[in-house]
Design a protein around this motif. Structure first.
Motif, short mmCIF file in Angstrom:
data_model
loop_
_atom_site.label_atom_id
_atom_site.label_comp_id
_atom_site.label_asym_id
_atom_site.label_seq_id
_atom_site.Cartn_x
_atom_site.Cartn_y
_atom_site.Cartn_z
N MET A 28 43.24 54.37 34.77
CA MET A 28 43.98 53.55 35.72
C MET A 28 43.22 53.31 37.03
O MET A 28 43.15 52.16 37.50
CB MET A 28 45.35 54.17 36.01
CG MET A 28 46.29 53.19 36.68
SD MET A 28 47.96 53.82 36.80
CE MET A 28 47.81 54.92 38.18
N PRO A 29 42.61 54.34 37.63
CA PRO A 29 41.90 54.07 38.90
C PRO A 29 40.75 53.09 38.73
O PRO A 29 40.51 52.26 39.61
CB PRO A 29 41.35 55.45 39.30
CG PRO A 29 42.14 56.43 38.54
CD PRO A 29 42.56 55.76 37.28
N VAL A 30 40.08 53.15 37.59
CA VAL A 30 38.95 52.23 37.37
C VAL A 30 39.48 50.81 37.20
O VAL A 30 38.89 49.85 37.73
CB VAL A 30 38.13 52.68 36.14
CG1 VAL A 30 37.02 51.69 35.86
CG2 VAL A 30 37.56 54.08 36.36
N LEU A 31 40.62 50.68 36.50
CA LEU A 31 41.22 49.35 36.34
C LEU A 31 41.64 48.79 37.70
O LEU A 31 41.42 47.61 37.99
CB LEU A 31 42.43 49.42 35.39
CG LEU A 31 42.12 49.75 33.94
CD1 LEU A 31 43.41 49.85 33.12
CD2 LEU A 31 41.21 48.69 33.33
N PHE A 32 42.24 49.64 38.52
CA PHE A 32 42.63 49.20 39.86
C PHE A 32 41.41 48.78 40.68
O PHE A 32 41.44 47.80 41.40
CB PHE A 32 43.38 50.34 40.58
CG PHE A 32 44.87 50.25 40.46
CD1 PHE A 32 45.48 50.42 39.24
CD2 PHE A 32 45.66 49.99 41.57
CE1 PHE A 32 46.86 50.34 39.10
CE2 PHE A 32 47.04 49.90 41.44
CZ PHE A 32 47.64 50.08 40.23
N MET A 33 40.36 49.57 40.55
CA MET A 33 39.13 49.29 41.31
C MET A 33 38.59 47.92 40.91
O MET A 33 38.24 47.09 41.77
CB MET A 33 38.11 50.38 40.98
CG MET A 33 36.87 50.35 41.80
SD MET A 33 35.78 51.70 41.29
CE MET A 33 36.28 52.96 42.42
N LEU A 34 38.58 47.66 39.62
CA LEU A 34 38.11 46.37 39.11
C LEU A 34 38.99 45.24 39.62
O LEU A 34 38.51 44.23 40.12
CB LEU A 34 38.14 46.37 37.58
CG LEU A 34 36.90 46.87 36.86
CD1 LEU A 34 37.19 46.98 35.37
CD2 LEU A 34 35.74 45.92 37.11
N PHE A 35 40.29 45.44 39.46
CA PHE A 35 41.25 44.40 39.83
C PHE A 35 41.12 44.03 41.30
O PHE A 35 40.99 42.86 41.65
CB PHE A 35 42.67 44.88 39.52
CG PHE A 35 43.75 43.94 39.96
CD1 PHE A 35 44.01 42.79 39.23
CD2 PHE A 35 44.49 44.17 41.11
CE1 PHE A 35 44.99 41.90 39.64
CE2 PHE A 35 45.48 43.30 41.52
CZ PHE A 35 45.73 42.16 40.79
N PHE A 36 41.15 45.02 42.16
CA PHE A 36 41.10 44.73 43.60
C PHE A 36 39.74 44.18 44.03
O PHE A 36 39.66 43.37 44.95
CB PHE A 36 41.48 45.97 44.42
CG PHE A 36 42.98 46.15 44.53
CD1 PHE A 36 43.70 45.43 45.45
CD2 PHE A 36 43.65 47.00 43.67
CE1 PHE A 36 45.08 45.57 45.54
CE2 PHE A 36 45.03 47.15 43.75
CZ PHE A 36 45.75 46.44 44.68
N SER A 37 38.69 44.63 43.35
CA SER A 37 37.37 44.09 43.70
C SER A 37 37.30 42.60 43.39
O SER A 37 36.73 41.82 44.14
CB SER A 37 36.28 44.83 42.91
OG SER A 37 36.24 46.17 43.29
N VAL A 38 37.91 42.22 42.27
CA VAL A 38 37.90 40.80 41.88
C VAL A 38 38.82 39.99 42.79
O VAL A 38 38.44 38.94 43.31
CB VAL A 38 38.33 40.65 40.40
CG1 VAL A 38 38.52 39.19 40.05
CG2 VAL A 38 37.28 41.29 39.50
N VAL A 39 40.02 40.55 43.02
CA VAL A 39 40.99 39.81 43.83
C VAL A 39 40.51 39.65 45.27
O VAL A 39 40.67 38.59 45.87
CB VAL A 39 42.35 40.56 43.80
CG1 VAL A 39 43.29 40.02 44.86
CG2 VAL A 39 42.99 40.40 42.43
N LEU A 40 39.91 40.68 45.82
CA LEU A 40 39.49 40.62 47.22
C LEU A 40 38.11 40.01 47.40
O LEU A 40 37.65 39.81 48.51
CB LEU A 40 39.49 42.03 47.84
CG LEU A 40 40.86 42.70 47.94
CD1 LEU A 40 40.73 44.10 48.52
CD2 LEU A 40 41.80 41.87 48.82
#
Lengths: 401, 312
Positions: A28-40
């Protein structure tokens, strides 16, 4: 120490026995990291066109040429006549004075006036000013290459400045359209610091957040369950002192936090190295400073978790309230957005959260490439947080029946 | 026999509540000493003070002559505590639980492995030793709970209601294990509110209520406090005064506990007997809705001592 380690390793085994913890810790933390990196990604003024109202008081060819130069400099130009400007509101405004073209052609000094509203974004205003300098330099470079002969002194004395012909105009516009020959590089001097964005914000942010989330939620729930099941009281009937029990719990929680941070460090580096979804990130050459930093950070979070475990009376409280605490710590500490863009009051309040200091140090290492200098003060503060939280936690933790 | 446990004037006060009120007793080596009392009598609080979980307000606890206040670690090394709640790690297997608790007491390597295997066999969990405890029945968890208190082979074992909430078969298994442990030379302090357990298991016991020991001795000795004979229990429409007066006129009939509408009377051995006693009561004009004749037990003693039933 061996006894404390025995207890800590036992707790860690219990933690890993729960299969869902693998998901919460490694996936989950890696998925969040990916998601926010792309979104931001692409956030912040560096990557967007900045709106600018231009009042063209000149109305001639060179005024138009300068506006064309502004548009190549990532400005979103709203062009107005002086009459229109009187009735139109603005955020940022640049005024091209009357006679601008003639003054330029005559090699006379001319001044552009840049103004901004007091409530406009400081961050975007600063970026606009930098870009204006860059546009100015590029325009001057184009004029030099244009190499149009200056009017003779007699004509100037008579107030006659000949207009460029169509061929000359086309030549200047072509020069403006090409990559500038004169450029201005921008960097932050002294204590000035850029506002982190994209992966530079989200990767450290997710690291700081998930250390709190995984340790505080999982740890306080386990501690509460141990209180309720009687295993904690049973431990107190053994030869283990209260201090050893508390130390064992802290060591386990700290180890979980440390491992979680290492996992996210590795994930962030790997994502950046691969360039997954175009994410550009690296911890930088002084990544070792981050490894040093996460020791006091994990300690502070372990202490916080001990305190929460002491306060919670049911596992339901632990599951819900620890999650809430984690969210507040993440938000106030600047894990979701840069602390620099938070209102002043929120930024001051944020300094009372360990996450704020962790993020401060992480940005110091990642964004500035600093080492010990970036982590020294935050580490001391995090250790203090750890000591205070642990002391409060040991006071509230009801080990005995 | 040397006392393994000496408790002297132990007292515990929580605010306005005196949970334990100056109890003193000794438990000798190889003995099962019972604490019999209803819920809230002070049994668990006493155990908690003896094992160092609670600090006494007053009094002293000595285990093999060592004071728990002076040297808690040495005392705790000698104690095996089996709490009332099933305090086990449900996510781990029985073997992992025993490994952990053995490790807590410093057992390592082959010694720990051997001890764990012995205990698993003793409590009948060797077939399920590697299964998560959360899959166990209540009785199996209770057996593991007991084994965890025995893993370091303690001198004195404190068992706090170890059979609460389990079926009779599982209860018998646990009582058998306790007897085995004592046969191996260990000493047990056993709290319960089950009379049958106390009568079956304990060499000596103390009847406790409201934090005080009301009576102490062997089971037979305690029963003898009621007198030798049969216990006559009657219920009906009569006053306490009328039953007392009628009983006083019957030879060999001793009131044990009398209240309006109910009475317990001891018909002494060697006297005219139960029939004669009942005739005496009827002749006084009393009528009864229910008459019960039985051998006296600890429940009756508790009723005599406290005026209420053990399970009230």
């Amino acid at each position: 120490m061996r006894r404390i380690l025995h207890l800590a390793l036992h707790d860690s085994r219990l933690f890993l026995t729960a299969r869902e913890n693998f998901f919460f810790m490694f996936i989950m933390p890696v998925l969040f990291m990916l998601f926010f990196s792309v979104v931001l990604r692409g956030g912040g003024p560096a990557d967007v066109r900045i709106s600018l109202q231009v009042v063209d008081g000149d109305g001639g060819f060179l005024g138009e040429a300068f506006i064309a130069q502004l548009e190549t400099g990532k400005f979103d130009v709203q062009r107005l006549t002086p009459a229109q400007a009187d009735t139109t509101g603005y955020i940022r405004r640049l005024v091209i004075p009357e006679g601008f073209g003639a003054d330029v052609l005559a090699r006379r000094k001319t001044e552009l006036a840049f103004t901004k509203k007091s409530d406009s974004s400081v961050e975007y205003d600063a970026a606009a000013e930098v870009r204006l300098r860059q546009v100015q330099a590029s325009f001057l470079g184009a004029l030099i290459l244009w190499n149009r002969a200056a009017p003779d002194s007699a004509a100037l004395a008579a107030g006659i400045v000949p207009e460029p012909d169509e061929q000359e105009k086309a030549a200047l516009l072509a020069l403006i359209a090409e990559p500038p020959t004169v450029t201005v590089e921008q960097s932050f001097a002294g204590q000035g610091r850029p506002v982190p964005s994209g992966a530079g914000q989200s990767v450290p942010g997710m690291l700081a957040m998930f250390v709190v989330m995984i340790v505080a939620i999982g740890g306080s729930e386990t501690l509460t369950r141990e209180k309720l099941s009687g295993t904690l009281a049973r431990l107190a009937t053994t030869t283990f002192s209260r201090g050893e029990i508390i130390a064992g719990k802290l060591l386990h929680l700290g180890m979980v936090g440390f491992v979680q941070a290492l996992v996210l460090m590795a994930a962030g580096q790997a994502i950046g190295a691969i360039g997954l979804f175009g994410i550009d990130f690296t911890w930088g050459p002084r990544f070792w400073a981050i490894i040093l930093l996460i020791i006091p950070y994990s300690f502070s979070v372990a202490g916080l978790t001990l305190l929460l475990g002491g306060l919670f009376r049911t596992t339901q409280q632990a599951e819900s309230l620890a999650w809430l605490v984690g969210m507040v710590f993440a938000a106030m500490g600047g894990c979701w957005w840069p602390a620099e863009i938070m209102p002043t009051a929120a930024r001051i309040a944020g300094a009372f959260f360990p996450t704020y200091w962790a993020m401060d140090a992480l940005h110091g290492v990642v964004t500035f490439g600093r080492g010990l200098g970036a982590i020294a003060l935050p580490s001391v503060i995090l250790v203090l947080y750890g000591v205070i939280f642990s002391w409060l936690g040991s006071r509230t933790m009801k080990v005995k029946g | 026999m040397a006392p393994v446990l000496e408790v002297r004037a132990l007292r515990k006060v929580f605010g306005d509540l005196t949970a334990v009120d100056g109890i003193s007793f000794t438990v000798n080596e190889g003995e099962i000493y019972g604490f019999l009392g209803p819920n809230g009598a002070g049994k668990t609080t006493s155990i908690s003070m003896i094992c160092g979980l609670l600090d006494p307000t007053e009094g002293e606890v000595l285990v093999q002559g060592i004071g728990i206040r002076e040297n808690p670690r040495e005392v705790k090394r000698r104690l095996g505590v089996v709490p009332q709640e099933v305090a086990v790690y449900e996510e781990l297997s029985a073997r992992q639980n025993l490994d952990f608790w053995g490790g807590i007491f410093g057992l390592r390597g082959g010694i720990l492995k051997k001890r764990v295997a012995e205990l698993l066999e003793q409590v009948g969990l060797e077939d399920r030793a590697d299964e998560p405890v959360k899959n166990f029945s209540g009785g199996m968890k209770r057996r593991l709970n007991l084994a965890m208190g025995l893993v370091h082979d303690p001198q004195l074992i404190l068992l706090d209601e170890p059979t609460v909430g389990i079926d009779p078969q599982a209860r018998h298994k646990i009582l058998d294990i306790v007897k085995e442990v004592v046969a191996q030379g260990r000493t047990v302090l056993y709290t319960t509110h089950y009379l049958e357990e106390a009568e079956d298991l304990c060499d000596r016991l103390a009847v406790i209520d409201h934090g005080r020991i009301l009576a102490e001795g062997t089971v037979d000795g305690l029963k003898a406090q009621l007198g030798e004979g049969s216990l006559l229990t009657v219920q009906g429409q009569f006053t306490a005064a009328s039953l007392t007066a009628a009983a006083a006129r019957v030879e060999g009939l001793q009131p044990v506990e009398i209240a309006d509408g109910r009475g317990m009377l001891m018909v002494g051995n060697g006297g005219p007997g139960v029939s004669h006693s009942l005739e005496g009561l009827f002749s006084a004009g009393l009528t009864f809705d229910d008459i019960n004749i039985k051998e006296p037990n600890l429940e009756d003693l508790f009723l005599k001592l406290t005026g209420r039933e053990l399970r009230d």
